[in-house]
Design a protein around this motif. Structure first.
Motif: not given
Length: 862
Positions: A48-63
């Motif tokens: 995660w530090e070297t590739d600097q990839k971004s994440y959305m957690i969770p990837p789908t919206f949950r009401a």
């Protein structure tokens, strides 16, 4: 977050970090240990530090509040407002690198996690508010940004006050995470944002909202109108000063703990022996780490047992001093043992040179909270392994006087466990120097608790598992062995049960958990594990159904049985584990009716892939699967794939990946096309080549005996290989399908008996034997004559698996013995990948993965 009596309550964060959880590999430890950045971030988020990839957690919206009505509409306006920001943040994540956005974070409730803690219970914990934050943005260069969404279109100070309170709550938690167990508190750069997607900037007046803090930023409808306006707003807050190295370390800690807790499955109250499992299984050797504390507590407990006079000091005075010591433990990260060890490094007792009432009070308190008899238990276990298990000598019944002198043997509390440890510190066995049947029963109980795979602890999910767990109510979940399909189904069922119990109107609803089997001749072993797991559940009913493609009558009966349950109106949710995707339309009609008619969740797990691209080219597959896939799509469901296999080591995953690839063109391929590595390499696969069946059997017996008789190192940090109990081992013998197996001098079962290795086979009462062996100690021996025998194993895992597979059996080149079937493609797949840690393959040809896979390739090509 709420202040209690004018003081900020810190015990909520401390308790959670000291909660015991089970990681994806089945290991149990505290969140504070597993969640350390150098362990958790590396294992679950890789580079995660070297590739600097971004994440959305969770990837789908949950009401969080209402229900989804389709086409982006939600029944609650606050959910709709949050979804607006979710879409903008997700687009930002797709465009920018180096950030992790977490939606819907909260600390687990205290009453669920404070059962067995080394830290004192918070007297006022019931007054603390458990609030869920909307968004936490971890930006790897800038720090942490907290965002709370208000759905109001008019200015209301009460709404701003609520948002500010939640921002303060989340900010406080992140600060505690970043400084946990640190002597120097370093603040991570932070920004607080109140989001108002329905409020125009021109309509807002600061004077109308006195609760708004000066340093809180605002995001208006003008900024959230589209991604361009949002990106412009984001560029304005990106002027935060970048972090310095000391801040980066604190940031990593906050990020790691936050991600880990966000990825926890539902929490359930652990049973009393969970602490023992942890104490005997982790590198938590009290006597090595806290030697002064260990010396003191054993001395004091011994004095208490022998009636030592601790003097006339008042109980109230001791408790007052005890509370003072517990308060001091804050500076040691809440670890009472660490504090006492520091105090006792320079003196024998807590006050002066003689034991006092404070020593007695503190030791009594510790004895109910902490397991400290680590070495005494291991010495007893080693004595049993060395002197009793494989000697074959009969054991006598225990004298009644010994039983009466050991009331702690009920093992109902940590106090019982510590009292037992005290007893074992004085005697080799319960009655002295000779073992009895009672020692054997105790050994079986303790070694069962060394293996905690049945414990009802919260599990840590990967981002992929989390997306599925929070996904739609209708899902077909496909993954290879060890990908966590069953864990997802079990914990979703527990979560729904807790929800039903909390809603008075839904008290009559029940949950049906179905284990499917391809055999008429008996339940799969997975059924017994699932029944055991839900034994204490009042609303989850476990059912086993027959899904056997060759038996139309059984399928029809299964369909009618499920139809009756659906028509009864008692059930609202259904989970189907290890579903066998077959060739008859009736099999899929069963699932289609459940998906169409069940009002709640319908989740199906399978190790087979539907391989959708074949649906339009293969008529047989098309007839069976199109209706099901179309129905899932119609009700808003989906097919979900798990590619992160975490319950086996990389050495086994590598073989599984190549094995799956070889069979990728069959009508229903195994697992998924992609199987990802993780950070734990594990023990290599052992390939043993022997020329004859006799030599293969001898090698199997020797391998198992060595694994079982090796003594446990008293210092767990020195352990290099697996230390196993009989119930940890599965032997699958495919050689019995060959006539050659009838000509051996010493059959495998006789060889095991000669070495005194306890085992059981499927010719016995499966449920009784399997549960007894799981809780006691016998090797599982699967004489795989037919496919039906193989199916018994599906869904269950063992730490060590030994497979005896002559190459002639694999290639169907040997003469079959009477009643045996030729080896089908799925038979070795079921067996090889039951292993969680160690796989041993014994054959007359292969010495490595490549030799084995080449023969499979040759078989398929022929």
């Amino acid at each position: 977050f709420k202040e209690v009596n004018g003081n900020k309550a810190t015990l909520d964060v401390t308790h959670v970090l000291q909660t015991f959880v089970k990681d994806a590999a089945g290991q149990v430890a505290m969140i504070a240990d597993i969640g350390a950045p150098d362990l958790y971030l590396k294992k679950y988020f890789g580079t995660w530090e070297t590739d600097q990839k971004s994440y959305m957690i969770p990837p789908t919206f949950r009401a969080k509040h209402g229900l989804y009505h389709g086409f982006g509409h939600y029944s609650d306006t606050s959910d709709l407002a949050e979804n607006i920001i979710f879409k903008l943040l997700k687009q930002l994540v797709n465009e920018y690198v180096g950030m992790i956005v977490i939606h819907g974070f909260h600390l687990p409730r205290l009453e669920e996690v404070c059962i067995f803690n080394t830290y004192p219970q918070a007297e006022n914990h019931s007054e603390l508010e458990i609030l869920t934050s909307d968004y936490i943005v971890f930006h790897h260069s800038l720090g942490v940004i907290f965002m709370e969404v208000s759905h109001e279109s008019k200015i209301r100070d009460s709404s701003i006050l609520l948002a500010e309170r939640q921002l303060e709550n989340t900010q406080y938690i992140i600060e505690k995470f970043s400084s946990f167990n640190s002597s120097n508190r370093v603040s991570v750069p932070q920004r607080r944002v109140v989001v108002m997607p329905y409020m125009k900037k021109s309509h807002f007046n600061h004077n109308d909202v006195p609760s708004l803090k000066n340093d809180t930023l605002l995001l208006f409808a003008d900024d959230a109108e589209n991604y361009i306006s949002f990106e412009k707003w984001w560029g304005g807050i990106a002027s935060i000063v970048k972090m310095i190295p000391r801040q980066v370390e604190a940031y990593k800690k906050a990020l790691s703990y936050t991600l880990m807790i966000r990825h926890l499955g539902p929490l359930t109250k652990p049973d009393c022996l969970v602490y023992l499992r942890q104490g005997l299984s982790d590198v938590q050797d009290t006597e090595n780490i806290f030697s002064s504390f260990s010396r003191w507590i054993i001395d004091i407990m011994d004095k208490i047992e022998n009636g030592f006079d601790f003097g006339g000091e008042s109980v109230h005075s001791s408790i007052r001093e005890l509370n003072g010591l517990l308060g001091e433990a804050n500076s040691f990260g809440g670890n009472v043992m660490a504090l006492l060890n520091k105090i006792l490094e320079k003196k024998l007792y807590l006050i002066g040179s003689n034991p006092s009432g404070l020593d007695r009070t503190m030791a009594t308190y510790i004895g109910s909270k902490v397991f400290f008899s680590f070495t005494d238990f291991l010495r007893f276990i080693n004595s049993m392994r060395q002197n009793v298990l494989f000697q074959g000598k009969p054991l006598e019944e225990t004298e009644e006087s010994v039983i009466q002198s050991c009331p702690f043997l009920k093992l109902e509390s940590l106090r019982d466990l510590n009292d037992l440890g005290q007893h074992l510190s004085k005697f080799t066995f319960l009655g002295g120097n000779e073992p009895t049947l009672l020692d054997k029963r105790l050994f079986e109980s303790l070694t069962c608790n060394l293996r905690f795979k049945h414990s009802r602890l919260p599990i840590i999910m990967t981002s992929q598992q989390l997306e599925i767990f929070e996904g739609p109510k209708n899902q077909l979940i496909i993954g290879s062995p060890g990908s966590g399909k069953t864990e997802l189904l079990k914990f979703k069922a527990l979560q729904l049960e807790a929800h039903i119990k909390s809603c008075e109107k839904e008290q009559s609803q029940k949950i049906l958990y179905i284990v499917s089997t391809g055999s008429l001749s008996g339940k799969p072993l997975l059924s017994y594990q699932i029944e055991d797991f839900f034994e204490m559940s009042t609303l989850v009913e476990v059912m086993t159904i027959i899904i056997e493609e060759e038996n139309e009558e059984a399928l029809t009966y299964t369909k009618l049985e499920l139809k009756d349950k659906m028509n009864s109106g008692e059930y609202s949710h259904v989970f189907i584990d290890e579903y066998w995707i077959g060739s008859k339309p009736l099999e899929h009609e069963i699932i289609v009716e459940l998906v169409n008619e069940m009002p709640g969740y319908v989740w199906i797990s399978s190790v087979f892939d539907y391989h959708p691209h074949l649906i339009n080219t293969n008529e047989r597959v098309q007839n069976c699967t199109k209706l099901l896939l179309d129905t899932l799509e119609k009700v808003g469901g989906k097919v979900s794939y798990i590619t992160q296999v975490l319950r086996t080591t990389n050495s086994i995953i590598n073989l599984m990946r190549k094995y799956n690839h070889l069979y990728s063109k069959r009508k229903y391929p195994y697992g998924t096309q992609t199987v990802l590595d993780h950070s734990f390499e594990g023990l290599p696969i052992t390939w043993i080549k022997k020329d004859t069946f006799d030599e293969m059997y001898t090698a199997c017996v020797t391998t198992v005996h060595t694994a079982l008789t090796k003594l446990i190192s008293i210092n767990y940090q020195q352990i290099e290989n697996l230390i196993l109990n009989p119930a940890d081992i599965l032997i699958v013998d495919f050689s019995v399908r060959s006539k050659e197996s009838l000509r051996v001098l010493i059959p495998l079962e006789q060889g095991l008996q000669n070495k005194g290795i306890p085992f059981w086979t499927f010719e016995e009462d499966n449920r009784k034997q399997f549960m007894n062996c799981t809780n006691g100690g016998k090797v599982t021996l699967c004489n795989s004559y037919t496919r039906k025998v193989s199916t018994y194993l599906d869904g269950v895992e063992w730490p060590m698996v030994v497979v005896i597979l002559p190459h002639g059996v694999l290639l169907n080149e040997m003469e079959k013995r009477e009643g045996a079937e030729k080896l089908r493609n799925y038979d070795p797949y079921i067996s090889l990948f039951r292993s969680m840690a160690k796989l041993i393959v014994i054959s007359d040809k292969w010495e490595n993965n490549e030799d084995f896979l080449q023969d499979i390739k040759n078989k398929l090509n022929s």
